[in-house]
Scaffold this motif. Structure first.
Motif, PDB file in Angstrom:
ATOM      1  N   UNK A   1      83.317 -40.709  69.725  1.00  0.00           N
ATOM      2  CA  UNK A   1      84.227 -40.218  69.427  1.00  0.00           C
ATOM      3  C   UNK A   1      85.293 -41.237  68.420  1.00  0.00           C
ATOM      4  N   UNK A   2      86.154 -40.367  67.612  1.00  0.00           N
ATOM      5  CA  UNK A   2      87.132 -41.294  66.830  1.00  0.00           C
ATOM      6  C   UNK A   2      88.371 -40.884  67.394  1.00  0.00           C
TER       7      UNK A   2
ATOM      8  N   UNK B   1      88.592 -39.010  62.366  1.00  0.00           N
ATOM      9  CA  UNK B   1      88.266 -39.074  61.248  1.00  0.00           C
ATOM     10  C   UNK B   1      86.401 -38.761  61.436  1.00  0.00           C
ATOM     11  N   UNK B   2      85.774 -38.914  62.465  1.00  0.00           N
ATOM     12  CA  UNK B   2      84.375 -38.823  62.438  1.00  0.00           C
ATOM     13  C   UNK B   2      84.053 -37.360  62.383  1.00  0.00           C
ATOM     14  N   UNK B   3      83.235 -36.958  61.578  1.00  0.00           N
ATOM     15  CA  UNK B   3      82.854 -35.406  61.566  1.00  0.00           C
ATOM     16  C   UNK B   3      81.429 -35.336  61.936  1.00  0.00           C
ATOM     17  N   UNK B   4      80.711 -34.166  62.253  1.00  0.00           N
ATOM     18  CA  UNK B   4      79.445 -33.911  62.373  1.00  0.00           C
ATOM     19  C   UNK B   4      78.405 -34.364  61.557  1.00  0.00           C
ATOM     20  N   UNK B   5      78.845 -34.958  60.167  1.00  0.00           N
ATOM     21  CA  UNK B   5      78.082 -35.152  59.487  1.00  0.00           C
ATOM     22  C   UNK B   5      77.863 -36.699  59.209  1.00  0.00           C
TER      23      UNK B   5
ATOM     24  N   UNK C   1      77.075 -40.526  60.557  1.00  0.00           N
ATOM     25  CA  UNK C   1      75.601 -40.871  61.230  1.00  0.00           C
ATOM     26  C   UNK C   1      75.784 -41.044  62.511  1.00  0.00           C
ATOM     27  N   UNK C   2      77.100 -41.557  63.162  1.00  0.00           N
ATOM     28  CA  UNK C   2      77.559 -41.872  64.376  1.00  0.00           C
ATOM     29  C   UNK C   2      77.242 -40.559  65.458  1.00  0.00           C
TER      30      UNK C   2
ATOM     31  N   UNK D   1      84.801 -44.810  69.364  1.00  0.00           N
ATOM     32  CA  UNK D   1      84.422 -45.230  70.789  1.00  0.00           C
ATOM     33  C   UNK D   1      83.748 -44.418  71.598  1.00  0.00           C
ATOM     34  N   UNK D   2      83.211 -44.768  72.756  1.00  0.00           N
ATOM     35  CA  UNK D   2      82.562 -44.102  73.694  1.00  0.00           C
ATOM     36  C   UNK D   2      83.403 -43.769  74.910  1.00  0.00           C
TER      37      UNK D   2
END
Length: 339
Positions: free
Chosen positions: A177-178, A182-186, A188-189, A295-296
């Motif tokens: 998660x962000x 800012x983390x999107x499906x594209x 790498x995480x 984070x997880x």
């Protein structure tokens, strides 16, 4: 239950057999039976030990969350590196601590004398007596418990607990998660996360951490409490404590992104090792990037078996100590049906 049911026998060599894939060692039994897809080599044991230290930081060195001032018997489901079970045994020298795991991990010879590590598959019904343990601890088991086993697993835990005894569960939801979105499906995480969840199904339920509270309640536990914590993947937090946890967790994340992916990504998803290594490398860079605030989620859940009291009473009329405890011995397993 006949006393012979509680005796120990030498570990079946089936549990010791390993094979090498992409320079990592995996347990034949675990993979063949869809039990566990992570490595069991020294590198993974070292990572698990390090991860235990991260949990200690998160939990302020508290090993037991429920109010159990003088536990007499504790069961640790999936002891892994043995770090949690060892520390509990040292903290409560009068308590009998039993750990179960699918693989006979190498352990030091100087284990606490009140610790007994045994080998068994937690996907099979428990053969411990009913009303036996003050606490059953289950941490990081979502990668080991079969998807269709969870309710029976909860029922087993409830049965072996004494009235008023407690269950303590901790699970990481491996869906990155962000904190700022800012983390999107594209990224790498997120690709790693989605690949991981897809690759372990249908054997495992990757969303089991989210369901612990409901499952525990459905199983019959009372006073069920659940907390959602964030485990930063690097030291991006403005909070000094969380930043320290994230900074310490960075090395663990680097290693788990690889160790959890090697087998399921290549064998279940058909990815080449080169593709896995590239994805892991990109995911590591993003995990380290403070701009993503990655984070997880960590789910912590406790519940009490009805009856007894919150402060467990200690009487002389309880059953005798488990006959398989032999002073920190490692390498025996209780008699039970094998798969």
């Amino acid at each position: 239950m006949d006393e012979s049911d509680l005796q120990t026998i030498p570990v079946d060599n089936t549990y010791r057999e390993v094979f090498v894939l992409h320079n990592r060692e995996f347990q034949h039994y675990a993979v063949d039976n869809g039990v566990y897809f992570a490595p069991v080599d020294d590198d993974e044991v070292e990572r698990l030990q390090y991860m235990h230290g991260i949990f200690n930081m998160m939990f302020d060195n508290r090993l037991l969350f429920p109010p159990i001032p003088r536990p007499r018997r504790i069961l640790d489901c999936g002891y892994g590196s043995g770090s949690w079970a060892t520390e509990v045994a040292e903290q409560f020298p009068e308590c009998e601590v039993i750990g179960l795991d699918i693989y006979p991990y190498p352990m030091p010879l100087d284990l606490p004398t009140n610790l007994d590590l045994q080998v068994d598959d937690l996907n099979s019904p428990s053969t411990f007596p009913s009303n036996y343990f003050d606490l059953v601890h289950s941490r990081m088991m979502s990668g080991g418990i079969h998807a269709n086993r969870w309710m029976n697993y909860m029922a087993d835990i409830l049965r072996v607990l004494r009235p008023g005894g407690w269950c303590q569960m901790v699970e990481i939801y491996f869906n990155a998660q962000s904190d700022n979105g800012t983390l999107t499906a594209n990224h790498a995480l997120q690709v790693w996360s989605q690949n991981y969840m897809q690759s372990i199904q249908p054997y495992k339920d990757p969303r089991a951490p989210l369901r612990l509270q409901n499952w525990m309640t459905q199983a019959g536990f009372v006073e069920v409490e659940s907390r959602l914590l964030t485990l930063p993947l690097s030291g991006w937090s403005n909070d000094p404590r969380d930043s320290a946890i994230g900074a310490a967790n960075q090395a663990n994340v680097h290693r788990l992104l690889s160790s959890l992916a090697v087998f399921p990504f290549t064998q279940a998803l058909g990815m080449t090792l080169a593709d896995v290594q590239l994805l892991v490398a990109q995911a590591r860079v993003e995990a380290d990037n403070p701009g993503f605030k990655a984070y997880f989620p960590v789910y912590v859940c406790i519940g009490r078996k009805p009856g007894g009291s919150r402060q467990q009473r200690h009487s002389d009329s309880d059953k005798s100590r488990h006959s398989s405890s032999k002073g920190g011995r490692y390498g025996d397993s209780r008699k039970r049906a094998r798969h």
